[in-house]
Design an enzyme around this catalytic site. Structure first.
Site, short mmCIF file in Angstrom:
data_model
loop_
_atom_site.label_atom_id
_atom_site.label_comp_id
_atom_site.label_asym_id
_atom_site.label_seq_id
_atom_site.Cartn_x
_atom_site.Cartn_y
_atom_site.Cartn_z
CE1 TYR A 62 -3.26 -33.00 88.05
CE2 TYR A 62 -4.09 -32.03 86.03
CZ TYR A 62 -3.31 -32.96 86.67
OH TYR A 62 -2.55 -33.85 85.93
CB SER A 63 -6.46 -26.30 91.97
OG SER A 63 -5.18 -25.80 91.68
#
Length: 344
Positions: A62-63
């Site tokens: 995630y990111s």
């Protein structure tokens, strides 16, 4: 807040948990999900805790790790009040050791996650995808070592097929390794494939479902209607190709039923969609994501009330799809149903 057992493990989790995929905002996919920095994330954590949401879920992809970093900073000073869940397995780079669940990758992934989250343990560590190149015994032995070292408390998987999950459970029992307590799965009124095989397996083996994308990859927010263009601000313009597919007519049929129930209850469409999920067998917790405090507040309103049996039946009927072979006889034919009654 209602608290439930995570499968048959000893861990209790809130019925609603917070999905931190909206934290960080790096990359084309996750920037479309959300771009919350530390200050905004801290406010959403405050709001979550006020409502009894104590489990926060993230992942290394995630990111590009920023979600873990932002979540760790937002939780600073109150780690003892929360549960942290994270995941690893999906590629985080182009190198030969940047993907999968080999022993070396798992150890490095957990150590990196502990550093980014600024914590000394992960309450629930999940394998984000099945890795066919690594023997299951190597995976389970490594997870066992991580649990014994105190770095991980409970283990789970995500996005597994039934045979993959069962293989892991059988090997864990055979060798006395920690069993997977959780399966993080896609499940929504827009996509009920989970019910065909994974739900009966979860019930039989005591694996709790941690539901991701309860609003059907953003399709059940109440903004999509038959005969209307996709709203200009919808994240689906940038993310539809990454999410689970759904035929337009099926989505419209589900939305018609949701609108009908929304008018009867005075609840928002997302609240109804999440509430329906909370009553399904094997569901331990539903992950709610939010790009801002307004969305979070609305999603938190999904608990504290119940749909009527008639409303549930209408939502069931509108969202039903024909199961593929070999599942459909057990759901539609009396002889098969008698031998193996469906879970729902």
């Amino acid at each position: 807040m209602e608290y439930r057992q995570l499968g048959t493990s000893g861990l209790k989790v809130p019925a609603l948990s917070f999905g931190a995929g909206t934290f960080g905002g790096r990359g084309p996919l996750f920037s479309a999900w959300g771009t919350a920095g530390v200050d905004e994330a801290r406010r959403m954590v405050d709001l979550s805790l006020e409502h009894g949401v104590t489990l926060f879920d993230t992942a290394d992809v995630y990111s590009d790790g920023a979600s873990e970093e932002v979540l760790g900073a937002a939780l600073k000073g109150r780690r003892d009040r929360v549960l942290i869940s994270t995941k690893a397995a999906l590629p985080t780079g182009e190198g030969p050791y940047d993907a999968g669940v080999s022993r070396s990758r798992l150890i490095a992934s957990v150590d990196d996650a502990l550093r980014r989250l600024d914590t000394d343990h992960i309450d629930l560590f999940q394998l984000h995808a099945y890795d066919a190149s690594t023997p299951v015994e190597e995976v389970l032995a490594t997870l066992d070592d991580l649990v014994r070292a105190g770095k991980v408390r409970y283990t789970g998987v995500s996005n597994y097929a039934g045979w993959q999950l069962m293989k892991g459970l059988a090997e864990a029992e055979k060798h006395g390794r920690p069993r997977f307590a959780a399966h993080q799965v896609y499940y929504s009124l827009a996509g009920r494939d989970y019910e065909w095989e994974l739900m009966p397996l979860a019930k039989e083996e005591g694996v709790g479902a941690v539901v991701w994308s309860p609003l059907g990859w953003g399709r059940l927010t109440g903004k999509i209607r038959r005969g209307q263009p996709l709203p200009a601000d919808s994240r689906l313009h940038r993310t539809a190709q990454f999410g689970p597919p759904i035929e337009d007519e099926h989505l419209y049929r589900v939305m018609d039923a949701l609108d009908e129930v929304a008018e009867e209850t005075g609840k928002a469409v997302p609240q109804i969609a999440i509430n329906w999920l909370l009553r399904r067998p094997t569901v331990s917790t539903v992950l709610i994501g939010a790009r801002n405090e307004e969305q979070l507040t609305q999603n938190l309103g999904a608990i504290g009330w119940e749909l009527t049996p008639d409303q549930v039946a209408r939502l069931d009927a509108a969202s039903e799809t024909k199961a593929p072979y070999p599942y459909y006889p057990y759901r539609t034919q009396d002889g098969f149903r008698q031998l193996n009654p469906p879970v729902v």
